[in-house]
Scaffold this motif. Structure first.
Motif, PDB file in Angstrom:
ATOM      1  N   GLU A  86      -6.822 -42.364  -4.810  1.00  0.00           N
ATOM      2  CA  GLU A  86      -5.616 -40.823  -4.495  1.00  0.00           C
ATOM      3  C   GLU A  86      -4.658 -41.239  -4.380  1.00  0.00           C
ATOM      4  N   ALA A  87      -3.552 -39.715  -5.781  1.00  0.00           N
ATOM      5  CA  ALA A  87      -2.668 -39.914  -6.246  1.00  0.00           C
ATOM      6  C   ALA A  87      -1.497 -40.133  -5.193  1.00  0.00           C
ATOM      7  N   SER A  88      -1.860 -39.647  -3.695  1.00  0.00           N
ATOM      8  CA  SER A  88      -0.562 -39.763  -2.536  1.00  0.00           C
ATOM      9  C   SER A  88      -0.217 -41.047  -1.934  1.00  0.00           C
ATOM     10  N   ALA A  89      -1.618 -42.394  -2.470  1.00  0.00           N
ATOM     11  CA  ALA A  89      -0.454 -43.000  -2.042  1.00  0.00           C
ATOM     12  C   ALA A  89      -0.883 -44.316  -3.228  1.00  0.00           C
ATOM     13  N   GLN A  90       0.448 -44.807  -2.743  1.00  0.00           N
ATOM     14  CA  GLN A  90       0.608 -46.612  -3.800  1.00  0.00           C
ATOM     15  C   GLN A  90      -0.482 -47.037  -4.058  1.00  0.00           C
ATOM     16  N   GLU A 113      -4.334 -42.021 -18.825  1.00  0.00           N
ATOM     17  CA  GLU A 113      -4.962 -41.054 -19.762  1.00  0.00           C
ATOM     18  C   GLU A 113      -4.914 -39.577 -18.905  1.00  0.00           C
ATOM     19  N   PRO A 114      -4.210 -38.272 -18.710  1.00  0.00           N
ATOM     20  CA  PRO A 114      -4.317 -37.559 -18.124  1.00  0.00           C
ATOM     21  C   PRO A 114      -5.408 -36.405 -18.738  1.00  0.00           C
ATOM     22  N   GLU A 115      -6.287 -36.603 -17.535  1.00  0.00           N
ATOM     23  CA  GLU A 115      -7.979 -35.831 -18.267  1.00  0.00           C
ATOM     24  C   GLU A 115      -8.095 -35.035 -17.083  1.00  0.00           C
ATOM     25  N   LEU A 145      -6.590 -32.449 -11.198  1.00  0.00           N
ATOM     26  CA  LEU A 145      -5.608 -33.524 -11.586  1.00  0.00           C
ATOM     27  C   LEU A 145      -6.308 -34.961 -11.296  1.00  0.00           C
ATOM     28  N   ALA A 146      -6.185 -35.652 -13.021  1.00  0.00           N
ATOM     29  CA  ALA A 146      -6.703 -37.057 -12.367  1.00  0.00           C
ATOM     30  C   ALA A 146      -6.050 -38.266 -14.038  1.00  0.00           C
ATOM     31  N   LEU A 177      -6.490 -40.018  -8.491  1.00  0.00           N
ATOM     32  CA  LEU A 177      -7.368 -38.394  -8.529  1.00  0.00           C
ATOM     33  C   LEU A 177      -6.164 -37.902  -8.247  1.00  0.00           C
ATOM     34  N   GLY A 178      -5.795 -36.500  -8.669  1.00  0.00           N
ATOM     35  CA  GLY A 178      -4.612 -35.377  -8.074  1.00  0.00           C
ATOM     36  C   GLY A 178      -4.685 -34.347  -7.589  1.00  0.00           C
TER      37      GLY A 178
END
Length: 278
Positions: A86-90, A113-115, A145-146, A177-178
């Motif tokens: 998860e993007a919220s975690a380091q 890679e922005p996906e 977003l990923a 995962l964003g």
């Protein structure tokens, strides 16, 4: 080669690639006796890795990467549960091969890679009849977003062929995962600017274009391909379908933000982790 020898070679190749994956190591091309020379052989090795990682390490397939195929390419690879963040975690990455120790610049960068990630709410299991695009669309619960994380289990990756890379999951190292984004808008987004900002530096603006045009097209192909192989997709899996902006590198231990046009923003930080076993 008879079937039993093929199966033995497939498992041997899978064990080599799995060990490198779990240890964060790289090595040479697979031995000639088990190196894949056809798309089916490479895909069989992929499947064998998935079986081993499930049986020995209790990791499920949490997602897939995919792209549009060609006559000489099947573009798909599983993404395993321990490699989805998860993007919220380091996000901690493992880079521990000898090249890292010798080249500090390589050691301090990660390729992303922005996906877009399409999250399924329903299974799409193996069945006798093909899946329609409408059925696949109906199975998608949300879009996020990923960032795909890029790495290889080969030390000489640029000297190897597509089948080698297909067996090794097409450079996939993991998935971040964003936030959830507008479901309908994302599914129709063929192009958008991708802005990557590193700490207080000026943002790098990339002209983002989806390689398949429509971002869900590769997912339709994936569902049908897996069905043809007697396999399927499961609820909860995240499917990524191609980078909007290639594979830019960002530094470790630094605040990173990635803006996806008008869809949304990902903020995160990558850090190197020492291998402690998985």
């Amino acid at each position: 080669m008879n079937e039993s020898r093929q199966q033995t070679g497939t498992v041997h190749a899978a064990r080599i690639l799995l060990e490198r994956r779990l240890l964060g190591e790289q090595g040479p091309a697979l031995p000639v006796s088990c190196r894949p020379t056809t798309l089916q052989a490479a895909f069989d090795i992929q499947c064998a890795v998935s079986d081993l990682i499930s049986d020995l390490h209790h990791q499920d397939i949490a997602g897939w990467k995919c792209g549009m195929p060609a006559d000489d390419k099947w573009v798909l690879a599983p993404i395993y549960a321990n490699d989805v963040h998860e993007a919220s975690a380091q996000t901690h990455m493992v880079w521990s091969d000898d090249r890292d120790d010798r080249d500090d610049r390589y050691n301090q960068q990660v390729k992303i890679e922005p996906e877009l990630a399409f999250i399924l709410a329903q299974d799409l299991p193996a069945r006798a009849t093909p899946y329609t695009a409408a059925e696949v669309d109906a199975a998608i619960d949300e879009t996020r977003l990923a960032l795909e994380l890029i790495h290889t289990r080969y030390a000489n990756a640029d000297q190897l062929g597509f089948c080698d890379h297909l067996a090794d999951c097409l450079f996939n190292q993991g998935l971040v995962l964003g936030p959830r984004v507008d479901h309908q808008l994302a599914g129709q987004t063929q192009s958008m600017p991708i802005s990557i900002k590193v700490a207080s530096e000026a943002a790098m603006i990339l002209d983002g274009q989806h390689p398949a045009g429509q971002p869900r097209l590769p997912l339709y192909w994936l569902a049908e391909f897996l069905r043809s192989q007697g396999m399927g997709l499961r609820a909860g899996q995240a499917i990524i379908t191609g980078s909007y902006a290639g594979s830019p590198q960002v530094p470790l231990n630094t605040d990173i933000s990635v803006q996806f046009g008008n869809l949304g923003l990902m903020q995160l930080r990558f850090a190197k982790a020492h291998f402690e076993g998985r």
